[in-house]
Motif scaffolding. Structure first.
Motif, PDB file in Angstrom:
ATOM      1  N   LYS A  57       3.966  -1.280  -2.793  1.00 53.62           N
ATOM      2  CA  LYS A  57       5.398  -1.322  -3.156  1.00 53.62           C
ATOM      3  C   LYS A  57       5.608  -0.838  -4.588  1.00 53.62           C
ATOM      4  N   GLU A  60       5.373   2.875  -4.531  1.00 50.77           N
ATOM      5  CA  GLU A  60       6.595   3.457  -3.963  1.00 50.77           C
ATOM      6  C   GLU A  60       7.724   3.479  -4.990  1.00 50.77           C
ATOM      7  N   GLU A 104       1.336   0.473   6.389  1.00 52.05           N
ATOM      8  CA  GLU A 104       2.654   0.986   6.021  1.00 52.05           C
ATOM      9  C   GLU A 104       3.229   1.850   7.147  1.00 52.05           C
ATOM     10  N   ALA A 108       5.931   6.462   5.002  1.00 49.21           N
ATOM     11  CA  ALA A 108       5.425   6.005   3.708  1.00 49.21           C
ATOM     12  C   ALA A 108       3.961   6.440   3.518  1.00 49.21           C
TER      13      ALA A 108
END
Length: 163
Positions: A57, A60, A104, A108
Motif C-alpha cells: 500500500k 502504491e 494483490e 496492481a
C-alpha cells in the motif's frame, strides 16, 4: 582377499564416484537448460528478504525506492548477460513479486511489475519510460517472458508432484 589388480580397480571406481559426487550430478529431466545455472534457478535462495516488512500500500501511494530492489536488479542484470529468457526467469522468481502477484489485484500486480521493469531498464540501459515500455511490449521480451512463465509453471508442478 581380492587381487591387487581388483583392489586397484575398486579404488579407481571409488575415486571416480567420489569426484562425481563432489562436482554434483546434472539434474535429471531438467525442464529447461538455462535452469542448470544456479544464478537462474532459485537465484534468491541466499538473499535475506523479510516479506513481513513489505508494504505494498505504501508503494502504491508513494512509489518505491529502487535501492530496495537492488538485489533483484543485480540478479536480473546477471541473468540478462546470459539471455533475455534467463533475465525473465530471475525476475519472475523474485519473492516480493511472487507475494504481490499472490495477494494483490491483477492490475496492481501488473503496475508493480511494469514499474520494476521500467526502473531496471532505466538503471542498466539508460532507457526513459517510453523506451522501457516499448521494450516490454516488444516481441522478443514478450516471447521470453511467456516462455519463462511456462518454464516456472512446469517447475512448480514438478515440485508439487515430488512433495
Amino acid at each position: 582377499m581380492a587381487s591387487p589388480d581388483k583392489q586397484q580397480k575398486r579404488a579407481q571406481r571409488a575415486k571416480t564416484k567420489a569426484k562425481q559426487n563432489r562436482m554434483g550430478k546434472p539434474k535429471a529431466n531438467l525442464i529447461h537448460p538455462v535452469l542448470a545455472n544456479p544464478m537462474i534457478d532459485e537465484p534468491f535462495d541466499d538473499v535475506e528478504i523479510d516479506l513481513s516488512t513489505f508494504d505494498f500500500k505504501d508503494i502504491e501511494e508513494n512509489g518505491f525506492d529502487p535501492a530496495h530492489f537492488d538485489d533483484l536488479f543485480q540478479a536480473m542484470k546477471a541473468g540478462e548477460s546470459i539471455s533475455l529468457l534467463a533475465m525473465c526467469l530471475v525476475f519472475l522468481q523474485y519473492p516480493v513479486l511472487e507475494l504481490v502477484v499472490a495477494e494483490e489485484t491483477e492490475d496492481a500486480a501488473t503496475d508493480f511489475m511494469m514499474g520494476l521493469l521500467i526502473i531496471y531498464r532505466g538503471i542498466f540501459h539508460d532507457d526513459d519510460e517510453d523506451a522501457a515500455v516499448k521494450w516490454i511490449g516488444s516481441e522478443a521480451f514478450q516471447a521470453a517472458y511467456n516462455e519463462a512463465s511456462l518454464i516456472l509453471q512446469k517447475k512448480t508442478a514438478r515440485e508439487r508432484v515430488r512433495t
